[in-house]
Design a protein around this motif. Structure first.
Motif, short mmCIF file in Angstrom:
data_model
loop_
_atom_site.label_atom_id
_atom_site.label_comp_id
_atom_site.label_asym_id
_atom_site.label_seq_id
_atom_site.Cartn_x
_atom_site.Cartn_y
_atom_site.Cartn_z
N ASN A 77 4.06 8.30 7.50
CA ASN A 77 4.46 6.91 7.76
C ASN A 77 5.76 6.87 6.80
OD1 ASN A 77 4.05 5.51 4.97
ND2 ASN A 77 1.97 5.81 5.60
N CYS B 299 -9.45 7.44 1.98
CA CYS B 299 -8.06 6.98 2.46
C CYS B 299 -7.97 6.49 3.72
CB CYS B 299 -7.09 8.30 2.13
SG CYS B 299 -7.28 8.79 0.48
N THR B 300 -8.59 6.98 4.78
CA THR B 300 -8.52 6.74 6.17
C THR B 300 -9.92 6.32 6.78
OG1 THR B 300 -9.01 8.87 7.06
CG2 THR B 300 -6.49 8.59 6.43
N PHE C 83 -7.85 10.99 -3.62
CA PHE C 83 -6.80 9.76 -3.57
C PHE C 83 -7.86 8.55 -3.43
CE2 PHE C 83 -3.85 12.74 -1.41
CZ PHE C 83 -3.39 13.19 -2.73
N CYS D 279 -3.35 12.22 5.44
CA CYS D 279 -3.28 11.54 4.28
C CYS D 279 -3.77 12.18 2.99
CB CYS D 279 -3.93 10.43 4.39
SG CYS D 279 -3.32 9.27 5.81
N THR D 280 -4.88 13.37 3.46
CA THR D 280 -5.66 14.07 2.35
C THR D 280 -5.65 15.49 2.76
OG1 THR D 280 -7.71 13.71 3.49
CG2 THR D 280 -7.04 11.85 2.08
N GLY E 114 -10.76 0.32 7.35
CA GLY E 114 -9.56 1.39 7.31
C GLY E 114 -8.49 0.34 7.53
N LYS E 115 -7.59 0.72 8.63
CA LYS E 115 -6.13 0.17 8.95
C LYS E 115 -5.98 -0.80 8.09
CE LYS E 115 -6.42 1.94 13.69
NZ LYS E 115 -6.06 3.13 13.65
N GLY F 164 0.43 11.57 -6.22
CA GLY F 164 -0.72 10.47 -6.19
C GLY F 164 -0.86 9.66 -4.91
N HIS F 165 0.57 9.47 -4.37
CA HIS F 165 0.31 8.83 -3.30
C HIS F 165 -0.38 9.47 -2.20
CE1 HIS F 165 1.74 5.80 -0.12
NE2 HIS F 165 2.02 6.58 0.38
N PRO F 166 -1.02 8.84 -1.18
CA PRO F 166 -1.92 9.86 -0.36
C PRO F 166 -1.25 10.59 0.77
CG PRO F 166 -2.99 7.58 -0.70
CD PRO F 166 -1.73 7.39 -1.15
N THR G 144 -3.08 7.49 11.60
CA THR G 144 -2.48 6.31 11.52
C THR G 144 -1.42 6.25 10.26
OG1 THR G 144 -4.37 5.11 12.67
CG2 THR G 144 -2.83 3.83 11.17
N PHE G 145 -1.83 6.53 9.26
CA PHE G 145 -1.25 6.54 8.18
C PHE G 145 -0.23 7.70 7.81
CE2 PHE G 145 -4.87 4.16 6.49
CZ PHE G 145 -4.64 2.64 6.94
N ASN H 219 6.78 -0.13 6.75
CA ASN H 219 5.78 0.85 6.64
C ASN H 219 4.84 0.78 7.96
OD1 ASN H 219 3.89 2.82 6.10
ND2 ASN H 219 2.87 1.23 4.46
N GLU I 163 -8.16 16.16 5.28
CA GLU I 163 -7.95 16.07 6.53
C GLU I 163 -7.04 17.18 7.32
OE1 GLU I 163 -7.68 11.02 7.52
OE2 GLU I 163 -5.83 12.16 6.88
N GLY J 198 -1.12 -1.00 5.25
CA GLY J 198 -0.35 0.05 5.36
C GLY J 198 -0.29 1.23 4.31
N HIS J 199 -0.84 0.93 3.27
CA HIS J 199 -1.16 1.85 2.12
C HIS J 199 -2.42 2.48 2.64
CE1 HIS J 199 -0.79 3.58 -1.77
NE2 HIS J 199 -2.14 3.34 -1.89
N PRO J 200 -2.65 3.83 2.68
CA PRO J 200 -3.56 4.58 3.03
C PRO J 200 -4.87 4.41 2.16
CG PRO J 200 -1.80 6.02 2.75
CD PRO J 200 -1.36 4.69 2.07
N ILE J 201 -5.68 3.36 2.47
CA ILE J 201 -6.93 3.16 1.81
C ILE J 201 -8.04 2.54 2.75
CG2 ILE J 201 -6.15 0.64 1.26
CD1 ILE J 201 -8.18 0.88 -1.07
#
Lengths: 427, 427
Positions: free
Chosen positions: B301, A104-105, A298, B104-105, A266-267, B272-274, B297-298, B72, B108, A272-275
């Motif tokens: 947000n 995710c990050t 996730f 995000c997780t 990442g970034k 489901g969203h991180p 970073t995320f 975002n 983390e 902007g979505h955390p992937i």
């Protein structure tokens, strides 16, 4: 209004949660390369690399919305999106880098990369640069030399001076300078072996973004890569900033012509979505997975992958790499012209749409001026252009806009910078 | 079709990436507590806690879509959503837990919690249970005793036997059993102090979900909390599974009546969203932030926070905690009835809408049967109901559906389980 927000923020997330600018910006809307504050003021975003295809890109939002309404589950079930995205992503690398682990990050990606090289080499020692940051987990934070005076407190991490020509190591030049940087890596490997820690690998940004985007002496990086591998270590490139077209190449390592064993990213990956994630060879990832149960709840879910696919679509179909090269060269030329007129600019660095402007109080002595950099970036903010700063002395103006940045945007960035440099020179 | 998918998956993410079921499920759509496969078959989802307010909950998807189309960005600008969400979230805790760090997780969140207690105590030693998993980062993985025969390889981590009454420590009962578990914590603290590692804190799930949801001897957890604090340590509860209404209380620690110093959370937080994070006191978080530059970073947000707010709205407005208590009690009663008719059920555990069913080959001897658990869960999948398993012997059927689970869904779960237990008994 902003005052109330600030006090609420202090109460709910603490004064120590980092904020930009002397007068923090209360943003409410984003579109393309523009941000808008609560009073309706428009800002040119010349800082954010996360919204790589532009703030709120409609194609990305549409992909997100569609998949979020259909299904969002973990990857212990079968789903096409994980496979379609991984296939598209790995196709942007050369052949040996053909498998992925999605997280995710970027911090998670670097953390699993460290686990991987340590597990597979059976050693602990990691080399990083002396002015870097790769993320926030306990293990990755051991590499945060930028917060610790250029060193790590961990016996498992050794920092080498990042390679540069502007303030060269020991004042050397040419081959001698290249040799000196290579020797630092040799010495770190030797020290790890002698201490019994052993050498596992090296983790650096291929363009040394946090170090201020230095010009690296010719031949250094290929030589370092060779040495790392000859010592049995693995080379990890952190492409969290350099990746996804930033340099005008899809990946920073393609620009510098050095192939790593593992790429972390990442970034910008999800706009902007955390992937985030890493790409490596099937041999390396399968060997790791055969020893370690790694699962990320996730990571790689259908929504994240739909978003990732949309980002790749936009980069390719809107020919953003071409735009990066064209507009990047245009901005670089403009910055060089500004340097001729502003004594406070000590050096200009440019890699695609990524720029570093060294602020100095004495150009001949290259005396870094964090104060001047700070004044310029706050004045830029007041004048509607958002940038930040980086580098070991915090004096390098950092400009890294979303990729759909046009020459008109570039003109606005350059003219505002020109005015702010002029104003600051007379403070 | 699924065969092709499986081969593509092996090629792109590796055979070691975990998959559920002997015949993996190819899912394409989710709605409420139902999942649908590529052939149009419907499955009752009695496993997934991430979609806490139901797969693809329309209010959550709408909040996601609206904010993703608007803005975002990271949290170094001011934005209401971070504050509105943190305010709503911390309001669900008792007074001292009034500040948050968003990540995000869950990995983390646990990683930063470990950084926090180690930074603030100046010690390294962490106590965890002997059959647990709290996430995938290097530091958090040191606590993954479930993959390592109940132990940690790190000198900084000590595992204690998780408290339970079903297979009690040394065959003890009553006060003697409670004393024995408390003594294990005392001994671990002493060992940390004697080794020079020092004792930083304890990290456990308040309902011991990965341990198989054991019944904990009365009084043990309050006594352990007291001991941890008296020794200068901090108590971290990992509410990644127990939190957000799962137990019929908003937080698992509210069910057991023990207040921790830090609560970590994740999975259900964004449906489901991180999004994940930790909640603690302003004193603790401010002290940590004054020493450590932590940025994610995320994390926090505006999109993640809009999603988090929608999840809280649905939990509250649809009175899901009431539903958890009502339907949870109904399922628990049904499971107890099944136990009377199926010798293979050794024990039933129930906490709200979270159930553990101990599969045993000999009820008197409590002989765990992972094989039977595996047969049952694969047969359940073939019969359209999704569950999994947990516990130190991998023999505890794990049932943990999304919270909008009705009595009709419960009837379907129970009758399918009844049939599968019947069928397996005759294999």
């Amino acid at each position: 209004m902003s005052e109330d927000l600030l006090n609420r923020r202090y109460r709910l997330v603490g004064k120590g949660a980092p904020l930009f600018y002397e007068k923090p910006l209360h943003v409410v809307r984003g579109e393309g390369v523009l941000l808008f504050d609560a009073d309706g003021n428009e800002y040119l975003d010349a800082y954010n690399n996360v919204p790589v295809v532009g703030h709120c890109n409609p194609r990305v939002v549409e992909a997100l919305t569609r998949q979020a309404g259909l299904l969002n589950v973990h990857t212990r079930y079968l789903h096409e999106n994980l496979l379609d995205y991984t296939e598209r992503l790995t196709a942007t690398f050369s052949a040996p880098l053909d498998m992925a682990i999605l997280t995710c990050t970027g911090s998670e990606a670097n953390d699993v990369a460290l686990r991987m090289v340590r597990e597979l080499t059976g050693k602990r020692g990691i080399i990083c640069s002396n002015s870097t940051y790769h993320g926030n987990t306990t293990a990755v934070d051991e590499l945060s030399t930028m917060f610790r005076g250029g060193k790590s407190e961990s016996p498992n991490v050794r920092a080498i001076p990042f390679p540069e020509t502007y303030r060269p190591l020991n004042g050397l030049t040419g081959e001698a300078l290249a040799d000196a940087y290579v020797n630092e890596v040799q010495a770190a490997i030797r020290a790890f072996e002698e201490s019994g820690t052993g050498f596992a690998g090296m983790l650096v940004c291929p363009i040394f973004a946090n170090e201020g985007l230095p010009d690296v002496p010719a031949g250094v990086m290929p030589r370092i890569a060779r040495i790392v591998r000859e010592a049995g270590g693995m080379l990890i490139f952190d492409e969290v900033q350099a990746g996804f077209g930033r340099t005008g190449y899809m990946w920073g390592h393609q620009m510098i012509g050095v192939e790593p064993d593992i790429v972390t990213m990442g970034k910008p990956m999800g706009n902007g979505h955390p992937i985030a994630g890493l790409v490596s060879s099937a041999d390396i990832i399968n060997a790791f997975r055969s020893r370690v149960m790694y699962f990320n709840t996730f990571g790689g879910n259908p929504v994240s992958c739909a978003v990732g696919l949309a980002v790749l679509d936009v980069i390719q179909e809107e020919r953003l790499l071409d735009n990066v090269r064209n507009v990047g060269a245009y901005v670089a030329q403009g910055l060089r012209e500004l340097k001729q007129r502003h004594e406070a600019i000590g050096d200009i660095r440019a890699r695609g749409l990524f720029f570093g402007v060294e602020m100095v109080s004495d150009r001949a002595r290259k005396t870094p001026s964090a104060e001047m950099a700070n004044m310029v970036l706050n004045r830029m903010r007041e004048n509607g252009v958002l940038i930040s700063r980086a580098g070991p002395f915090d004096n390098v103006l950092k400009m890294r806009p979303p990729l759909p940045f046009t020459k008109a945007h570039a003109d606005r960035l350059l003219s505002t910078l020109d005015q702010c440099l002029e104003a600051v020179a007379h403070v």
